[in-house]
Design an enzyme around this catalytic site. Structure first.
Site, PDB file in Angstrom:
ATOM      1  N   SER A   1       0.871  -1.186   0.000  1.00 58.01           N
ATOM      2  CA  SER A   1       0.000   0.000   0.000  1.00 58.01           C
ATOM      3  C   SER A   1       0.902   1.227   0.000  1.00 58.01           C
ATOM      4  CB  SER A   1      -0.845   0.001   1.275  1.00 58.01           C
ATOM      5  OG  SER A   1      -1.451   1.259   1.490  1.00 58.01           O
TER       6      SER A   1
ATOM      7  N   TYR B   1      -2.329  -0.575  10.562  1.00 59.71           N
ATOM      8  CA  TYR B   1      -2.419  -0.967   9.147  1.00 59.71           C
ATOM      9  C   TYR B   1      -1.102  -0.650   8.432  1.00 59.71           C
ATOM     10  CZ  TYR B   1      -3.978  -1.150   4.269  1.00 59.71           C
ATOM     11  OH  TYR B   1      -4.088  -1.443   2.927  1.00 59.71           O
TER      12      TYR B   1
HETATM   13  P1  NDP Z   1     -11.275  -5.930  -0.618  1.00 61.12           P
HETATM   14  O1  NDP Z   1     -11.823  -5.816   0.772  1.00 61.12           O
HETATM   15  O2  NDP Z   1     -12.201  -5.717  -1.744  1.00 61.12           O
HETATM   16  O3  NDP Z   1     -10.552  -7.336  -0.812  1.00 61.12           O
HETATM   17  C1  NDP Z   1      -9.839  -7.961   0.221  1.00 61.12           C
HETATM   18  C2  NDP Z   1      -9.746  -9.442  -0.087  1.00 61.12           C
HETATM   19  O4  NDP Z   1      -9.039 -10.094   0.967  1.00 61.12           O
HETATM   20  C3  NDP Z   1     -11.115 -10.105  -0.197  1.00 61.12           C
HETATM   21  O5  NDP Z   1     -11.116 -10.961  -1.313  1.00 61.12           O
HETATM   22  C4  NDP Z   1     -11.229 -10.905   1.087  1.00 61.12           C
HETATM   23  O6  NDP Z   1     -11.981 -12.071   0.841  1.00 61.12           O
HETATM   24  C5  NDP Z   1      -9.767 -11.259   1.331  1.00 61.12           C
HETATM   25  N1  NDP Z   1      -9.498 -11.657   2.697  1.00 61.12           N
HETATM   26  C6  NDP Z   1      -9.658 -10.955   3.840  1.00 61.12           C
HETATM   27  N2  NDP Z   1      -9.336 -11.708   4.909  1.00 61.12           N
HETATM   28  C7  NDP Z   1      -8.942 -12.918   4.425  1.00 61.12           C
HETATM   29  C8  NDP Z   1      -8.489 -14.123   5.009  1.00 61.12           C
HETATM   30  N3  NDP Z   1      -8.368 -14.262   6.347  1.00 61.12           N
HETATM   31  N4  NDP Z   1      -8.176 -15.167   4.206  1.00 61.12           N
HETATM   32  C9  NDP Z   1      -8.328 -15.055   2.865  1.00 61.12           C
HETATM   33  N5  NDP Z   1      -8.727 -13.936   2.232  1.00 61.12           N
HETATM   34  C10 NDP Z   1      -9.050 -12.896   3.026  1.00 61.12           C
HETATM   35  O7  NDP Z   1     -10.071  -4.905  -0.659  1.00 61.12           O
HETATM   36  P2  NDP Z   1      -8.910  -4.623  -1.750  1.00 61.12           P
HETATM   37  O8  NDP Z   1      -9.173  -5.324  -3.008  1.00 61.12           O
HETATM   38  O9  NDP Z   1      -8.713  -3.173  -1.767  1.00 61.12           O
HETATM   39  O10 NDP Z   1      -7.655  -5.260  -0.986  1.00 61.12           O
HETATM   40  C11 NDP Z   1      -6.672  -6.053  -1.630  1.00 61.12           C
HETATM   41  C12 NDP Z   1      -5.300  -5.650  -1.112  1.00 61.12           C
HETATM   42  O11 NDP Z   1      -4.997  -4.348  -1.565  1.00 61.12           O
HETATM   43  C13 NDP Z   1      -5.183  -5.627   0.420  1.00 61.12           C
HETATM   44  O12 NDP Z   1      -3.955  -6.196   0.806  1.00 61.12           O
HETATM   45  C14 NDP Z   1      -5.193  -4.135   0.728  1.00 61.12           C
HETATM   46  O13 NDP Z   1      -4.524  -3.847   1.938  1.00 61.12           O
HETATM   47  C15 NDP Z   1      -4.469  -3.592  -0.489  1.00 61.12           C
HETATM   48  N6  NDP Z   1      -4.660  -2.169  -0.738  1.00 61.12           N
HETATM   49  C16 NDP Z   1      -5.882  -1.685  -1.132  1.00 61.12           C
HETATM   50  C17 NDP Z   1      -6.054  -0.329  -1.327  1.00 61.12           C
HETATM   51  C18 NDP Z   1      -7.385   0.257  -1.686  1.00 61.12           C
HETATM   52  O14 NDP Z   1      -7.543   1.477  -1.634  1.00 61.12           O
HETATM   53  N7  NDP Z   1      -8.369  -0.546  -2.077  1.00 61.12           N
HETATM   54  C19 NDP Z   1      -4.942   0.613  -1.190  1.00 61.12           C
HETATM   55  C20 NDP Z   1      -3.701  -0.017  -0.791  1.00 61.12           C
HETATM   56  C21 NDP Z   1      -3.584  -1.341  -0.588  1.00 61.12           C
HETATM   57  P3  NDP Z   1     -12.928 -12.833   1.875  1.00 61.12           P
HETATM   58  O15 NDP Z   1     -13.562 -11.808   2.759  1.00 61.12           O
HETATM   59  O16 NDP Z   1     -13.902 -13.527   0.964  1.00 61.12           O
HETATM   60  O17 NDP Z   1     -12.041 -13.797   2.594  1.00 61.12           O
END
Ligand code: NDP
Length: 244
Positions: free
Chosen positions: A141, A154
């Site tokens: 991030s 975070y």
């Molecule tokens: P979302 O919340 O849309 O996606 C997060 C994903 O992580 C979901 O598919 C969720 O699936 C999965 N997840 C959460 N906990 C678990 C777990 N214990 N085991 C397996 N899967 C898990 O957010 P983003 O797409 O934005 O996030 C993706 C990455 O990008 C993250 O690492 C986030 O920190 C990073 N990021 C995002 C930014 C943004 O602005 N969107 C900016 C900077 C970084 P499920 O709940 O089905 O398990």
């Protein structure tokens, strides 16, 4: 469409950046294994990718469970014969001021964002080393480079992902590529998990200008498609209009 591309396992593929990455890489001819906890979403996405001529499979995954992550990587090898790329994308972001002492949420961020990435590395590295090639793409991030109020834990997890990625790259022995992809604000469900009312409200303005998740997927597609001797180490992607 020919499916001669790489075998790519993506954690957190049920929404946001992971989902967009699965769609993009499958459209590019890679074979994708999708993991997350919401199996219904993975099933639907797998059906859509397959209907469009792509190669996809899914497995329910909780990245906080090291054995489950090993089984996930094994499933890529069972389903598609090998594991070329692991995208450690799963993440959570329940922001809050430290003084609110939401220790359960601190633990969850550490478990998913840091331990989850380490579990992915532990699961994939032996197979990649044995193959003499592989690529680990860790999603950090802009919070891996700067800290802001409510985001201390975070950001700490993302600083950790950055440090782990750089250490892994230095130790990779010339056969495993390592890339850190750091998005700025991107459309996804990430902010939905914020329980602190003030942090949740502040995020509305902060996240008003956001990239589509496909922009991050495009960057991941670019690094994955580099020639074998090229390792793109770090990519930071922000909206043009974003100062932070
Ligand atoms: P979302 O919340 O849309 O996606 C997060 C994903 O992580 C979901 O598919 C969720 O699936 C999965 N997840 C959460 N906990 C678990 C777990 N214990 N085991 C397996 N899967 C898990 O957010 P983003 O797409 O934005 O996030 C993706 C990455 O990008 C993250 O690492 C986030 O920190 C990073 N990021 C995002 C930014 C943004 O602005 N969107 C900016 C900077 C970084 P499920 O709940 O089905 O398990």
């Amino acid at each position: 469409m020919t499916q001669t591309g790489k075998v790519v396992a993506i954690t957190g593929a049920s929404s946001g950046i992971g989902e967009a990455t699965a769609r993009r890489l499958a459209a590019d001819g890679h074979r994708v294994l999708l993991g997350a906890r919401r199996t219904d979403r993975l099933e639907r996405l797998t059906e859509q990718i397959t209907a469009e001529g792509g190669a996809a499979a899914f497995r329910t995954l909780d990245v906080t469970d090291a054995q489950d992550v090993c089984a996930f990587v094994d499933a890529a090898r069972t389903e598609f014969g090998r594991i070329d790329v692991l995208v450690n994308n799963a993440g959570v972001m329940p922001l809050s001021p430290l003084a609110t002492l939401k220790t359960d949420e601190w633990d969850r961020m550490i478990d998913v964002n840091v331990r989850g990435v380490l579990h992915g590395i532990a699961a994939a590295l032996p197979a990649m080393r044995a193959q003499g090639a592989g690529h680990i793409v860790n999603i950090a991030s802009v919070g891996a480079y700067e800290v802001s109020p409510t985001a201390a834990v975070y950001c700490a997890t993302k600083f950790a992902v950055r440090a782990i990625s750089e250490g892994l790259r230095q130790e990779s022995g010339g056969d495993v590529r390592v890339t850190l992809v750091s998005p700025g604000v991107t459309e996804s469900e990430l902010a939905d998990g914020i329980s602190d009312p003030a942090a949740r409200e502040a995020m509305k303005a902060y996240r008003a200008v956001a990239l589509p998740a496909s922009a991050i997927a495009d960057a991941i597609a670019h690094v994955v498609s580099q020639p074998p001797e090229v390792d793109v180490n770090e990519v930071i992607i922000r909206p043009v209009a974003s100062a932070q």
